[in-house]
Design an enzyme around this catalytic site. Structure first.
Site, PDB file in Angstrom:
ATOM      1  N   CYS A  77     -10.367  -1.154  -2.374  1.00 56.39           N
ATOM      2  CA  CYS A  77     -10.149   0.209  -2.864  1.00 56.39           C
ATOM      3  C   CYS A  77     -11.240   0.568  -3.867  1.00 56.39           C
ATOM      4  O   CYS A  77     -11.162   1.605  -4.513  1.00 56.39           O
ATOM      5  CB  CYS A  77      -8.764   0.328  -3.508  1.00 56.39           C
ATOM      6  SG  CYS A  77      -8.544  -0.827  -4.858  1.00 56.39           S
ATOM      7  N   GLN A  81       0.850  -1.190   0.000  1.00 53.71           N
ATOM      8  CA  GLN A  81       0.000   0.000   0.000  1.00 53.71           C
ATOM      9  C   GLN A  81       0.889   1.244   0.000  1.00 53.71           C
ATOM     10  O   GLN A  81       1.895   1.282   0.698  1.00 53.71           O
ATOM     11  CB  GLN A  81      -0.924   0.004   1.224  1.00 53.71           C
ATOM     12  CG  GLN A  81      -2.021  -1.030   1.172  1.00 53.71           C
ATOM     13  CD  GLN A  81      -3.096  -0.715   0.128  1.00 53.71           C
ATOM     14  OE1 GLN A  81      -2.964   0.215  -0.661  1.00 53.71           O
ATOM     15  NE2 GLN A  81      -4.130  -1.522   0.098  1.00 53.71           N
TER      16      GLN A  81
END
Ligand SMILES: C[S@@+](CC[C@H](N)C(=O)[O-])C[C@H]1O[C@@H](n2cnc3c(N)ncnc32)[C@H](O)[C@@H]1O
Length: 403
Positions: free
Chosen positions: A358, A231
């Site tokens: 996401c 990430q």
């Protein structure tokens, strides 16, 4: 795309516009929310999530954890080379264009040391007089530059991607850059002749420096490679993983699955609460680094399985008997869960499922399928983490359990 832009403009309408701090806003395709205050960006994301989750009966507000300060937070970037007249450019794709590259001197999402290195890479490559790759003509040389920095010690790793070129020229470039930037500790060269505009090299060589960038995320030491997934916002990712560990009920003799595991960082956070943790990811590089990092952190109960989740989990004898889960965490790419993965989850009947996403649209679609399945999974908790300030994206974490 046009529809998404129109929807975003509609969502921005109630908020007061401010002058965007970055001079590239409007031309660069990156930050679509910079003309709102950060508080208003978070409010916009809350409203969008409320609208989406209301489709599956969630009426309570969804908290979005903000990032402070919301600038220079990205620990990696993928930039493209282009040309403006005859001049080599380096930056992100222009808004609404696959071909045009906005030449950037700085990006307010990237740490300043990264911007300084990027400027010098561009200057050095301009000095060669050689061209960028032209995707429409399929000729030319310089394609992409991947850059990754360590949150722990601010060292930097680069990967230059070109069509076939001269090894000696890349070595000379690496030496020149490393002499000027002592924090630049690793330089790779990737060669790709693929027609597709993706930064996946056919050959990858370590040109100078270390094979791995050393980083630290929460309690874990990590070794990172230029092409492995992690990430991009370490401070926020850390909060997200801590929440996963907090919500996990734990089972001293039980199993947890970490599906779409990347290098296994979610599973690392579960290793203290479950007897065995199984990571599944399609990318061999992620699995290789997952194993390396598990060993480095002394996590002997985390094992990895490489392949597409829909294929790997098809071995029902292993997954539904031997590795039968108490908890499954899924963190799929933007497309969401493969239908056969949903079927496997329902067949495995874990007490808890956690879903990290996401793409809240795909997540809501999949949560509905899990709620309508047998057994039926109920949404108990949902929170969002702003991993991407100034963009319209947000990361959502949901906890489900079965009746
Ligand atoms: C959003 S990332 C999540 C990574 C990890 N959970 C983390 O927090 O760092 C999604 C991961 O899914 C992997 N992936 C993509 N398609 C897949 C598939 N069909 N099966 C298994 N893994 C897949 C990618 O390689 C990537 O590592």
């Amino acid at each position: 795309m046009a529809q998404a832009n129109a929807l975003l403009e509609e969502d921005k309408a109630p908020f007061q516009r401010i002058a965007a701090p970055c001079p590239y806003v409007g031309t660069c395709g990156g930050c679509t929310l910079q003309d709102l205050s950060y508080d208003d960006q978070l409010a916009l994301k809350r409203r969008r999530l409320a609208r989406l989750f209301s489709q599956i009966g969630v009426s309570r507000p969804i908290h979005v954890h903000g990032l402070e300060p919301p600038w220079r937070y990205r620990n990696k970037a993928e930039l493209s080379f282009g040309a403006d007249q005859a001049r080599l450019t380096l930056g992100f794709h222009a808004a609404r264009s696959f071909w045009k590259v906005v030449d950037l001197d700085d990006c307010l999402l990237l740490p300043e040391p990264i911007s300084r290195v990027l400027q010098d890479v561009r200057a050095a490559l301009r000095a060669t007089g050689l061209p960028p790759y032209f995707p429409r003509r399929h000729d030319g040389l310089f394609r992409f530059l991947l850059v990754r920095s360590s949150h722990a010690d601010e060292t930097i790793m680069l990967c230059l991607m070109t069509t076939p070129w001269d090894h000696a020229a890349v070595v000379a470039l690496a030496d020149q850059l490393m002499a000027k930037h002592p924090n630049l500790v690793s330089i790779y060269w990737g060669v790709t002749s693929r027609l597709a505009d993706v930064s996946e090299p056919e050959e990858l060589t370590l040109v100078r420096g270390r094979a791995y960038l050393e980083d630290r995320l929460g309690p874990f030491d990590l070794q990172l490679h230029p092409l492995t997934f992690l990430q991009p916002t370490p401070a926020q990712a850390q909060r997200l993983y801590a929440r996963v560990a907090e919500w996990a009920a734990g089972a001293a003799s039980g199993n947890a699955w970490d599906v779409y595991c990347g290098i296994g960082i979610v599973g690392f956070h579960l290793a203290g609460k479950y007897a065995r943790v199984y990571g599944v990811d399609s990318e061999a590089r992620n699995i290789e680094l997952g194993r390396l990092n598990a060993e480095r952190n002394g996590l002997r109960n985390v094992t990895f399985h490489q392949g597409r989740a829909e294929d790997v989990l098809a071995d029902k004898r292993f997954w539904l008997l031997e590795a039968k889960p108490d908890l499954v965490v899924v963190d799929p790419p933007r497309t969401g869960l493969h239908p056969s993965v949903i079927a496997t989850l329902l067949g495995a009947r874990p007490k808890q499922i956690m879903y990290i996403s996401c793409n809240a649209e795909a997540m809501v679609r999949d949560l509905r399928l899990l709620a309508d399945g047998f057994p039926s999974y109920h949404l108990r908790q949902v929170e969002a983490f702003d991993l991407f300030p100034h963009t319209a994206h947000v990361e959502v974490l949901a906890l489900l359990d079965r009746a």
